[in-house]
Structure formats: structure tokens, C-alpha cells
Design a protein around this motif. Structure first.
Motif, PDB file in Angstrom:
ATOM      1  N   GLY A  99      31.989  47.337  75.860  1.00 31.28           N
ATOM      2  CA  GLY A  99      32.001  45.880  75.869  1.00 31.28           C
ATOM      3  C   GLY A  99      31.641  45.328  77.235  1.00 31.28           C
ATOM      4  N   ALA A 100      32.141  45.965  78.298  1.00 29.74           N
ATOM      5  CA  ALA A 100      31.814  45.532  79.652  1.00 29.74           C
ATOM      6  C   ALA A 100      30.339  45.763  79.967  1.00 29.74           C
ATOM      7  CB  ALA A 100      32.695  46.275  80.661  1.00 29.74           C
ATOM      8  N   LEU A 101      29.791  46.893  79.512  1.00 23.75           N
ATOM      9  CA  LEU A 101      28.368  47.158  79.710  1.00 23.75           C
ATOM     10  C   LEU A 101      27.527  46.109  78.999  1.00 23.75           C
ATOM     11  CD1 LEU A 101      28.242  51.057  79.333  1.00 23.75           C
ATOM     12  CD2 LEU A 101      27.827  49.743  81.424  1.00 23.75           C
ATOM     13  N   ASP A 102      27.927  45.716  77.793  1.00 20.47           N
ATOM     14  CA  ASP A 102      27.214  44.659  77.070  1.00 20.47           C
ATOM     15  C   ASP A 102      27.242  43.358  77.859  1.00 20.47           C
ATOM     16  OD1 ASP A 102      26.386  46.164  74.922  1.00 20.47           O
ATOM     17  OD2 ASP A 102      28.127  45.676  73.681  1.00 20.47           O
ATOM     18  N   GLU A 103      28.384  43.075  78.459  1.00 17.03           N
ATOM     19  CA  GLU A 103      28.523  41.817  79.200  1.00 17.03           C
ATOM     20  C   GLU A 103      27.598  41.773  80.409  1.00 17.03           C
ATOM     21  OE1 GLU A 103      31.909  39.401  81.781  1.00 17.03           O
ATOM     22  OE2 GLU A 103      32.526  40.637  80.078  1.00 17.03           O
ATOM     23  N   VAL A 104      27.580  42.838  81.207  1.00 14.97           N
ATOM     24  CA  VAL A 104      26.803  42.796  82.445  1.00 14.97           C
ATOM     25  C   VAL A 104      25.311  43.051  82.234  1.00 14.97           C
ATOM     26  CG1 VAL A 104      28.796  43.467  83.838  1.00 14.97           C
ATOM     27  CG2 VAL A 104      27.236  45.239  82.993  1.00 14.97           C
ATOM     28  N   GLU A 147      25.969  62.453  81.635  1.00 18.24           N
ATOM     29  CA  GLU A 147      26.115  61.766  80.342  1.00 18.24           C
ATOM     30  C   GLU A 147      26.403  60.286  80.550  1.00 18.24           C
ATOM     31  OE1 GLU A 147      28.932  62.001  76.315  1.00 18.24           O
ATOM     32  OE2 GLU A 147      29.245  63.376  77.991  1.00 18.24           O
ATOM     33  N   ASP A 148      27.279  59.992  81.495  1.00 18.38           N
ATOM     34  CA  ASP A 148      27.622  58.606  81.797  1.00 18.38           C
ATOM     35  C   ASP A 148      26.391  57.842  82.267  1.00 18.38           C
ATOM     36  OD1 ASP A 148      29.792  56.472  82.716  1.00 18.38           O
ATOM     37  OD2 ASP A 148      28.407  56.755  84.395  1.00 18.38           O
ATOM     38  N   TRP A 149      25.597  58.465  83.147  1.00 19.15           N
ATOM     39  CA  TRP A 149      24.402  57.797  83.659  1.00 19.15           C
ATOM     40  C   TRP A 149      23.378  57.566  82.550  1.00 19.15           C
ATOM     41  CZ3 TRP A 149      22.112  54.495  86.268  1.00 19.15           C
ATOM     42  CH2 TRP A 149      20.738  54.507  86.473  1.00 19.15           C
ATOM     43  N   HIS A 154      20.228  53.626  79.833  1.00 20.03           N
ATOM     44  CA  HIS A 154      19.692  53.062  78.597  1.00 20.03           C
ATOM     45  C   HIS A 154      19.953  51.559  78.543  1.00 20.03           C
ATOM     46  CE1 HIS A 154      18.579  52.737  74.377  1.00 20.03           C
ATOM     47  NE2 HIS A 154      19.731  52.116  74.165  1.00 20.03           N
ATOM     48  N   ARG A 155      21.146  51.127  78.939  1.00 20.12           N
ATOM     49  CA  ARG A 155      21.471  49.701  78.939  1.00 20.12           C
ATOM     50  C   ARG A 155      20.592  48.943  79.941  1.00 20.12           C
ATOM     51  NH1 ARG A 155      26.158  48.363  76.076  1.00 20.12           N
ATOM     52  NH2 ARG A 155      26.512  50.069  74.618  1.00 20.12           N
ATOM     53  N   ILE A 156      20.403  49.519  81.128  1.00 13.40           N
ATOM     54  CA  ILE A 156      19.566  48.863  82.132  1.00 13.40           C
ATOM     55  C   ILE A 156      18.139  48.716  81.624  1.00 13.40           C
ATOM     56  CG2 ILE A 156      18.596  49.057  84.460  1.00 13.40           C
ATOM     57  CD1 ILE A 156      21.131  50.558  85.266  1.00 13.40           C
TER      58      ILE A 156
END
Length: 254
Positions: A99-104, A147-149, A154-156
Motif C-alpha cells: 500500500g505504501a509503494l502504491d502511494e509513493v 527480491e525486494d529490489w 517494477h513499481r518505479i
């Protein structure tokens, strides 16, 4: 007969709206928003607290307990009415983190990204509500870090192809006191074109986002020094000043 309002009165709401937009624009330029990402235990909160002058405990026990399951907000105020608004994305708790990744990277796109890694030295955290540090293996932490990166990259990329932000990314390699003899080699391994798994992911991101649109840097940092650390306080401060200076350049503050 309807009462006619003076022209100046009718124009007032529009003028106020334009005024708010100008103020908001100035605020965004002077205080760009920065997402701070990375897996749990790499030192995101500690790094931002150091950059913002946020006072907090620095004992080993407190550091093992640090971190948050919700997004944290910090503001750094510098000279000439400039600074940064940090958004620290939690490294665990999947639903909250996504959810935080979606926000930023979607709802309120950030201007820049600090992605924090630790060369496999992320502090292990116990699960199921227990406290304290847990014993972890570096190979496992390196795999989790990659894995985290992959998720974050992908989001970036998905945002960068649709919008003009973020414009810069700094991969921050923390805890350099734990590998002080190999800092240059470790930094290279996190760099584009290095041929490492992490470097390959960066190359893919540049290809998707456009190398000319997304500036990528890799910088070493040490936020916390244990007693007897091979890294001096002077060297630690130099690392931090270099990071701060580069962020100011990328944001147009200098």
C-alpha cells in the motif's frame, strides 16, 4: 432581479486557487518528496533520522527494535528554505508495504528515491510478535535484498513510463563499517553495467524508464558506528555529506 456581483468578487475564488497552486509549486520545488525503500533491517529509518536530525536511541538494542510497519514521514529543513520530505516505506508486513509503494509510486508520485541496501548485512528481525534481533545468513539476506529490489524497481518503472517522476534514484549502500576494506568493489556490484544480478535489474530499469530521464547513482553510507568501528566519525560524516550534496544537486537546490 438577481443581484449582480462585482467582477472582482467573482474572480476572487479563481485568484485564490491560482495562489494556492503557486504556493504548492514552490513548496514542491523547494521540498521535493523522496521515497526511502529497501528491505527490513537495512537501516532506512536510521538513515533518514540522521539526515533530518531526528533524535532517537542509538543503542544496539534500540536499533534491533527500530523499524515500522507503517509508512513514516520526516522533513529535512536546510538552508535557503529548501529541504526534503521523506516517505519511509516499511520493509515488511506485505499489505502495508504494498500500500505504501502504491502511494509513493502511483497516488502521490515522489520526485526521487533512496533505495537502501546493506550487502547482506541487514539486521534480522524476529517474527510472530517477538522482539530483538534474529540470526540470519548473508546469502539469504542478499537473496531477499534482490527480491525486494525487483518489486520496487517494477513499481518505479511502471510509473516512470507514464509520468515524469521520479527523476532520480540513489542506491544507498549502508553499514559500510562491516565491509570497509571492500567498499569500492561493493558499490560497483550495485551499479548499472556491473554484470551482477542487482546491476542487471538496474540496467532493465534504465531501459524501461529511459536512461536520460532517470538519473542513477550508487553511494556508500554509514549512519551508525559501533565502538571500535574501523570507520571514523569523520569518514562517516563525509559519506553523509556526499549523499546530501548529491541529493541537493539532483533536486536543483544548488
Amino acid at each position: 432581479m438577481a443581484e449582480r456581483r462585482p467582477r472582482g468578487v467573482r474572480a476572487l475564488p479563481h485568484a485564490l486557487s491560482r495562489g494556492r497552486e503557486r504556493v504548492t509549486g514552490v513548496l514542491k520545488r523547494r521540498f521535493p518528496t523522496v521515497a526511502v525503500t529497501g528491505m527490513t533491517g537495512v537501516g532506512k529509518t536510521e538513515l533518514v533520522d540522521t539526515l533530518t536530525g531526528h533524535s532517537g536511541p542509538r543503542t544496539p538494542e534500540a536499533l534491533a527494535e527500530s523499524g515500522s510497519a507503517v509508512m513514516e514521514h520526516r522533513v529535512r529543513r536546510g538552508r535557503r528554505l529548501t529541504g526534503f520530505r521523506f516517505r519511509v516505506v516499511p520493509g515488511e508486513n506485505a499489505a502495508t508495504r504494498l500500500g505504501a509503494l502504491d502511494e509513493v509510486f502511483h497516488d502521490e508520485p515522489v520526485d526521487g528515491v533512496l533505495h537502501v541496501v546493506a550487502h547482506g548485512h541487514a539486521t534480522g528481525r524476529r517474527t510472530a510478535g517477538t522482539t530483538g534481533a534474529a540470526t540470519v545468513h548473508r546469502d539469504e539476506q542478499l537473496a531477499r535484498e534482490l527480491e525486494d529490489w525487483t518489486v520496487t524497481a517494477h513499481r518505479i518503472a511502471s510509473m516512470a513510463v507514464r509520468r515524469d517522476r521520479p527523476t532520480w534514484l540513489v542506491v544507498v549502500v549502508t553499514k559500510v563499517d562491516l565491509f570497509h576494506d571492500d567498499v569500492e568493489e561493493v558499490v560497483r556490484s550495485y551499479s548499472p553495467g556491473s554484470g551482477t544480478p542487482f546491476g542487471d535489474r538496474l540496467d532493465e530499469l534504465r531501459a524501461l524508464a529511459g536512461a536520460a530521464r532517470l538519473s542513477i547513482d550508487v553511494l556508500p553510507v554509514c549512519s551508525h558506528l559501533e565502538k571500535g568501528s574501523p570507520v571514523s566519525a569523520k569518514q562517516r560524516d563525509t559519506y553523509l555529506r556526499t549523499l546530501e550534496a548529491r541529493m541537493a544537486q539532483l533536486s536543483g537546490h544548488v
